[in-house]
Design an enzyme around this catalytic site. Structure first.
Site, PDB file in Angstrom:
ATOM      1  N   LYS A 123       0.836  -1.213   0.000  1.00  0.00           N
ATOM      2  CA  LYS A 123       0.000   0.000   0.000  1.00  0.00           C
ATOM      3  C   LYS A 123       0.868   1.259   0.000  1.00  0.00           C
ATOM      4  O   LYS A 123       0.615   2.186  -0.760  1.00  0.00           O
ATOM      5  CB  LYS A 123      -0.932   0.018   1.227  1.00  0.00           C
ATOM      6  CG  LYS A 123      -1.875  -1.151   1.313  1.00  0.00           C
ATOM      7  CD  LYS A 123      -2.862  -1.001   2.460  1.00  0.00           C
ATOM      8  CE  LYS A 123      -2.220  -1.069   3.838  1.00  0.00           C
ATOM      9  NZ  LYS A 123      -1.747  -2.405   4.222  1.00  0.00           N
ATOM     10  N   ARG A 142      -9.187   0.765   9.674  1.00  0.00           N
ATOM     11  CA  ARG A 142      -8.799  -0.613   9.953  1.00  0.00           C
ATOM     12  C   ARG A 142      -9.844  -1.326  10.796  1.00  0.00           C
ATOM     13  O   ARG A 142      -9.692  -2.511  11.083  1.00  0.00           O
ATOM     14  CB  ARG A 142      -7.471  -0.624  10.712  1.00  0.00           C
ATOM     15  CG  ARG A 142      -6.248  -0.955   9.865  1.00  0.00           C
ATOM     16  CD  ARG A 142      -5.043  -0.828  10.772  1.00  0.00           C
ATOM     17  NE  ARG A 142      -3.886  -1.574  10.389  1.00  0.00           N
ATOM     18  CZ  ARG A 142      -2.814  -1.049   9.800  1.00  0.00           C
ATOM     19  NH1 ARG A 142      -2.817   0.209   9.425  1.00  0.00           N
ATOM     20  NH2 ARG A 142      -1.747  -1.788   9.583  1.00  0.00           N
ATOM     21  N   ARG A 169      11.473  -7.244   4.110  1.00  0.00           N
ATOM     22  CA  ARG A 169      11.447  -5.790   4.314  1.00  0.00           C
ATOM     23  C   ARG A 169      12.102  -5.435   5.647  1.00  0.00           C
ATOM     24  O   ARG A 169      12.790  -4.421   5.763  1.00  0.00           O
ATOM     25  CB  ARG A 169       9.982  -5.296   4.285  1.00  0.00           C
ATOM     26  CG  ARG A 169       9.834  -3.802   4.490  1.00  0.00           C
ATOM     27  CD  ARG A 169       8.430  -3.314   4.193  1.00  0.00           C
ATOM     28  NE  ARG A 169       7.557  -3.427   5.357  1.00  0.00           N
ATOM     29  CZ  ARG A 169       6.260  -3.109   5.363  1.00  0.00           C
ATOM     30  NH1 ARG A 169       5.672  -2.673   4.254  1.00  0.00           N
ATOM     31  NH2 ARG A 169       5.529  -3.209   6.450  1.00  0.00           N
ATOM     32  N   ARG A 228      11.951  -1.335  10.774  1.00  0.00           N
ATOM     33  CA  ARG A 228      10.700  -1.476  11.533  1.00  0.00           C
ATOM     34  C   ARG A 228      10.763  -2.730  12.386  1.00  0.00           C
ATOM     35  O   ARG A 228      10.858  -3.841  11.876  1.00  0.00           O
ATOM     36  CB  ARG A 228       9.509  -1.554  10.564  1.00  0.00           C
ATOM     37  CG  ARG A 228       9.097  -0.220  10.031  1.00  0.00           C
ATOM     38  CD  ARG A 228       7.936  -0.338   9.090  1.00  0.00           C
ATOM     39  NE  ARG A 228       6.761  -0.961   9.701  1.00  0.00           N
ATOM     40  CZ  ARG A 228       5.562  -0.962   9.133  1.00  0.00           C
ATOM     41  NH1 ARG A 228       5.379  -0.388   7.963  1.00  0.00           N
ATOM     42  NH2 ARG A 228       4.537  -1.543   9.734  1.00  0.00           N
ATOM     43  N   ARG A 265      -0.129  -9.285  13.569  1.00  0.00           N
ATOM     44  CA  ARG A 265      -0.685  -8.220  12.710  1.00  0.00           C
ATOM     45  C   ARG A 265      -1.700  -8.809  11.732  1.00  0.00           C
ATOM     46  O   ARG A 265      -2.736  -8.206  11.459  1.00  0.00           O
ATOM     47  CB  ARG A 265       0.435  -7.483  11.969  1.00  0.00           C
ATOM     48  CG  ARG A 265       1.109  -6.437  12.876  1.00  0.00           C
ATOM     49  CD  ARG A 265       2.496  -6.122  12.421  1.00  0.00           C
ATOM     50  NE  ARG A 265       2.530  -5.393  11.161  1.00  0.00           N
ATOM     51  CZ  ARG A 265       3.622  -5.296  10.393  1.00  0.00           C
ATOM     52  NH1 ARG A 265       4.734  -5.892  10.757  1.00  0.00           N
ATOM     53  NH2 ARG A 265       3.582  -4.595   9.287  1.00  0.00           N
TER      54      ARG A 265
HETATM   55  P1  AMP Z   1       1.203   0.101   9.053  1.00  0.00           P
HETATM   56  O1  AMP Z   1       2.389   0.975   8.798  1.00  0.00           O
HETATM   57  O2  AMP Z   1      -0.026   0.578   8.311  1.00  0.00           O
HETATM   58  O3  AMP Z   1       1.492  -1.353   8.800  1.00  0.00           O
HETATM   59  O4  AMP Z   1       0.835   0.247  10.606  1.00  0.00           O
HETATM   60  C1  AMP Z   1       1.738  -0.183  11.607  1.00  0.00           C
HETATM   61  C2  AMP Z   1       1.051  -0.238  12.944  1.00  0.00           C
HETATM   62  O5  AMP Z   1       0.498   1.048  13.273  1.00  0.00           O
HETATM   63  C3  AMP Z   1      -0.137  -1.185  13.021  1.00  0.00           C
HETATM   64  O6  AMP Z   1       0.266  -2.526  13.258  1.00  0.00           O
HETATM   65  C4  AMP Z   1      -0.898  -0.577  14.197  1.00  0.00           C
HETATM   66  O7  AMP Z   1      -0.283  -0.909  15.419  1.00  0.00           O
HETATM   67  C5  AMP Z   1      -0.721   0.913  13.986  1.00  0.00           C
HETATM   68  N1  AMP Z   1      -1.812   1.458  13.128  1.00  0.00           N
HETATM   69  C6  AMP Z   1      -1.701   2.017  11.895  1.00  0.00           C
HETATM   70  N2  AMP Z   1      -2.879   2.401  11.404  1.00  0.00           N
HETATM   71  C7  AMP Z   1      -3.797   2.067  12.342  1.00  0.00           C
HETATM   72  C8  AMP Z   1      -5.209   2.171  12.425  1.00  0.00           C
HETATM   73  N3  AMP Z   1      -5.941   2.697  11.413  1.00  0.00           N
HETATM   74  N4  AMP Z   1      -5.812   1.721  13.544  1.00  0.00           N
HETATM   75  C9  AMP Z   1      -5.109   1.200  14.559  1.00  0.00           C
HETATM   76  N5  AMP Z   1      -3.784   1.035  14.537  1.00  0.00           N
HETATM   77  C10 AMP Z   1      -3.111   1.466  13.452  1.00  0.00           C
END
Ligand code: AMP
Length: 372
Positions: free
Chosen positions: A196, A271, A310, A316, A328
């Site tokens: 994404k 989410r 990654r 990360r 996740r």
């Molecule tokens: P991402 O970079 O989108 O994979 O997000 C990494 C982490 O950020 C996720 O595993 C959540 O812990 C937190 N996070 C990101 N977006 C959301 C969301 N919309 N709702 C809740 N937690 C989020």
């Protein structure tokens, strides 16, 4: 439900069909309960607007009844005209009958006044009025309204029988007048590691949109050791979702920071279902909407490998430990994946094959973006 255009005007979703159905049931029950046992009322629907309401109402009415329709044209364009026309179509002898008028909407009360005048010399036993909608702010009469389904603000509405210049009657829900939407807002959807972020960076340039990644915003806050960052870190380290309230407020603030944007690519948001609802409401208040959810479809096994790969370079921590990655996915499958159904139910979901060359995938996504 999306913003609709009728002639030159735009209307946003206002009251959904489930709510309408509850209101109609409530009205039908209420009317029935108030009538003496054995009384056979005659329901008189005021055409055109009431045809859907009357049809649903009498199906809900549990008892013997008669039904008739009359016509009193009262609307032209978006403003109520003062000269209500004469009544057409009432052939029944109403002497000694209990008459219950079914109206779709009462606003100024002019039509209602006309109805009272007409029925005054029909020697009815009782005259009652049931209206689906009522606009208390513009009602100017002293007349009784026996049953009100829902009081609404004084904004022009269409749908469920109500029209704007002839159009809109066939929509099953109610829509409210709004301004023309100016933005293209897209939810870029998919499981962790689907690509994404990569795709959003490419597409934001092509479409001149602002990319909001909630994950990136959280990571920025963690790096800068803000209060939000400290709070989010404990959840993110475990691969858990950050609580909705925190995330929703943060998202709103990010949108507000970019008030002049031509639109947004939302990446990692919503989410959960409550995030999706909050986003809809938030955009609707601005006269905007989500044009579509575009999803990158990739199988989970492929993604775990991708994420571990990654993790070697991304820095990360949530990408390096397989159990955190699995968590996740668990969060995704239990809380997020259902959003596909949510957007699909609104005819707003577009799945795209997320396996292949980055450029090919961008082209696939762009062919969907172009239509939204
Ligand atoms: P991402 O970079 O989108 O994979 O997000 C990494 C982490 O950020 C996720 O595993 C959540 O812990 C937190 N996070 C990101 N977006 C959301 C969301 N919309 N709702 C809740 N937690 C989020």
């Amino acid at each position: 439900m999306k913003i609709i255009k009728l002639h030159d005007l735009y209307f946003k979703p206002y009251i959904n069909k489930e709510e309408i159905s509850l209101i109609v049931k409530f009205l039908a029950n209420h009317v029935k309960v108030d009538l003496p046992k054995g009384e056979v009322p005659i329901f008189v629907g005021i055409l055109n607007g009431c045809f859907l309401f009357a049809a649903d109402f009498i199906r809900e009415y549990d008892g013997d009844c008669e039904v008739s329709f009359v016509k009193l044209a009262s609307y032209q364009g978006t403003s109520t005209t003062e000269n209500v026309k004469e009544l057409v179509g009432l052939n029944e002898d109403l002497t000694g009958r209990t008459v219950i008028i079914l109206e779709d909407i009462i606003d100024t009360g002019n039509t209602l006044q006309e109805i009272y005048n007409i029925f005054r010399d029909k020697n009815v036993k009782q005259l009652k009025v049931a209206t689906l909608f009522f606009k208390p702010d513009v009602f100017r009469k002293e007349l009784p309204i026996d049953y009100i389904g829902k009081s609404i603000e004084d904004k022009f509405i269409v749908g469920y029988g109500l029209d704007y210049d002839g159009l809109g009657r066939n929509y099953p829900a109610i829509y409210q007048l709004t301004t023309q939407p100016k933005m293209k807002n897209i939810v870029l959807f998919g499981p962790p590691g689907a690509g994404k972020g990569t795709q959003a960076s490419l597409l934001k340039e092509k479409y001149n949109l602002v990319h909001i990644s909630t994950g990136d915003v959280f990571r920025f806050n963690i790096k800068n050791e803000t209060d939000l960052g400290k709070l989010a870190k404990s959840y993110m380290d475990e691969g858990d979702l950050v609580p909705d309230e925190v995330t929703i407020n943060m998202l709103k603030a990010e949108v507000e920071k970019n008030a002049e944007a031509k639109g947004f690519i939302f990446d990692g948001f919503p989410r959960t279902e409550s995030q999706a609802i909050a986003l809809n409401e938030f955009l609707s208040e601005k006269g905007e909407q989500i044009n579509g959810m575009v999803a990158l479809e990739v199988s989970e096994d492929l993604l775990v490998e991708r994420l571990l790969e990654r993790g070697k370079t991304s820095g990360r921590t949530d990408d390096t430990d397989e159990s955190k990655i699995r968590n996740r996915f668990n969060e995704y499958n239990t809380k997020t994946a259902i959003l596909k159904d949510y957007y699909q139910a609104q005819g707003n979901y577009y799945g795209v094959n997320g396996v292949g060359d980055i450029d090919d995938i961008t082209a696939r996504l762009a062919s969907v973006f172009d239509t939204l």
